[in-house]
Design an enzyme around this catalytic site. Structure first.
Site, PDB file in Angstrom:
ATOM      1  N   LEU A 128       0.816  -1.207   0.000  1.00 13.66           N
ATOM      2  CA  LEU A 128       0.000   0.000   0.000  1.00 13.66           C
ATOM      3  C   LEU A 128       0.849   1.255   0.000  1.00 13.66           C
ATOM      4  CD1 LEU A 128      -2.045  -1.209   3.082  1.00 13.66           C
ATOM      5  CD2 LEU A 128      -2.561  -1.718   0.675  1.00 13.66           C
ATOM      6  N   MET A 177       8.567  -2.964  -5.955  1.00 12.86           N
ATOM      7  CA  MET A 177       8.211  -1.578  -6.246  1.00 12.86           C
ATOM      8  C   MET A 177       7.919  -0.800  -4.975  1.00 12.86           C
ATOM      9  SD  MET A 177       7.978   0.574  -8.696  1.00 12.86           S
ATOM     10  CE  MET A 177       8.103   2.214  -7.976  1.00 12.86           C
ATOM     11  N   LYS A 178       7.320  -1.456  -3.993  1.00 13.86           N
ATOM     12  CA  LYS A 178       7.040  -0.779  -2.726  1.00 13.86           C
ATOM     13  C   LYS A 178       8.329  -0.350  -2.031  1.00 13.86           C
ATOM     14  CE  LYS A 178       4.874   0.512   1.052  1.00 13.86           C
ATOM     15  NZ  LYS A 178       4.259   1.845   1.139  1.00 13.86           N
ATOM     16  N   LEU A 179       9.352  -1.189  -2.068  1.00 17.35           N
ATOM     17  CA  LEU A 179      10.632  -0.809  -1.468  1.00 17.35           C
ATOM     18  C   LEU A 179      11.248   0.378  -2.198  1.00 17.35           C
ATOM     19  CD1 LEU A 179      12.232  -4.278  -0.647  1.00 17.35           C
ATOM     20  CD2 LEU A 179      10.945  -2.755   0.871  1.00 17.35           C
TER      21      LEU A 179
END
Length: 310
Positions: A128, A177-179
């Site tokens: 998220l 991608m969240k990282l």
């Protein structure tokens, strides 16, 4: 709501700052929801009042569900929920889907996906972005790693709590991608904190600093929520903990190492958060990094109306 999708029974584990709002939107928009309760009873009581059902173990959530969402701190907690005694693996049915909305280590995500695939269960990462406010309003951002057919199946459920959904690739790509997303945002936080400390040291107060940055080219939504601590003493404007930020940056470091790429700015950002995490207290949010960086450099960036951070 799509009538086929409405037949999906949803499970939810992780009723924290983000998870409570997500689960609330799922049940409010017509889905059957079974959740795992926690020591903080307020979210559970709220969901029960909305018609959801409570389970005593992760296994019971799995037995009652076609799709199970997990929203916890990170990979260690996710692995325990899936593999531990009374865990999801003991109750998942063939054809089920497990969706990890946590910010997790992609290496663990890929391993769990292979493990569950052997049981006929699909594993998806859907981390998220944004804050608990948007979680409650159903307008979160989600970056989803999933095969096309599984994404299509999940999309109606995701639409109940996300305003912006990006199908970024296959399983593992959502967490990768969240990282990267958090590297950028937390890098901003480290830069803002150091800039505020230096500004104060040379006689430019936070309000004067803000008068130049706000509404200029360097302004952005993250800057605005970040600055509400330093300017207004609003500790709840950006409710993402320093502990979680530090954890995410260690995951980024691991991902960079596995990819064989130098990550000096990522390491510098991680070290800024490591210092604040070690100094405590444990309930600090990311904007309070500015207070810590100021203190290390002999300047006080704690807002006059805010509680003092040791």
């Amino acid at each position: 709501m799509n009538t086929t999708a409405a037949s999906e029974k949803i499970g939810f584990i992780g009723l924290g700052l983000m998870g409570h709002g997500i689960a609330k939107n799922i049940v409010d928009k017509g889905y059957t929801l079974t959740f795992l309760g926690r020591k903080n009873r307020a979210p559970a009581q709220d969901l029960l009042g909305r018609g959801a059902k409570e389970a005593a173990t992760s296994r019971e959530v799995a037995v009652a569900s076609d799709i199970v969402f997990i929203c916890v701190t990170g990979s260690r907690e996710v692995e325990a929920i899936i593999r531990g005694p009374g865990g999801l693996k003991e109750g998942l049915k063939q054809g089920a889907v497990v969706v990890d909305c946590s910010t997790s280590d992609p290496t663990s995500t890929v391993a769990l996906a292979a493990e569950l695939k052997a049981l006929g269960v699909d594993y998806v990462d859907a981390p998220l972005s944004r804050t608990p406010k948007e979680a409650w309003e159903g307008t979160l951002d989600a970056m989803v790693g999933a095969p096309d057919a599984v994404f299509a199946r999940l999309k109606p459920v995701l639409d109940t709590w996300a305003g912006r959904i990006v199908h970024i690739g296959n399983t593992g790509d959502g967490h990768r991608m969240k990282l990267l997303n958090n590297f950028i945002s937390l890098g901003y936080a480290a830069i803002y904190s150091e800039a505020l400390a230096l500004a104060q040291k040379v006689g430019i107060s936070p309000p004067r600093f803000d008068s130049v940055i706000r509404n200029g080219r360097m302004d952005c939504g993250f800057y605005q929520t970040f600055m509400r601590w330093t300017l207004e003493g609003d500790r709840d404007a950006h409710k993402f903990t320093i502990a979680n930020a530090f954890k995410d940056l260690t995951y980024l470091e691991s991902m960079a190492g596995a990819a064989g790429i130098a990550n000096p700015l990522g390491n510098a950002t991680k070290n800024a958060f490591a210092g604040a995490f070690a100094a405590g207290p444990a309930d600090q949010y990311v904007p309070m990094l500015a207070t810590h960086i100021g203190k290390v450099n002999g300047v006080d960036l704690t807002p006059p109306t805010a509680p003092r951070v040791p």
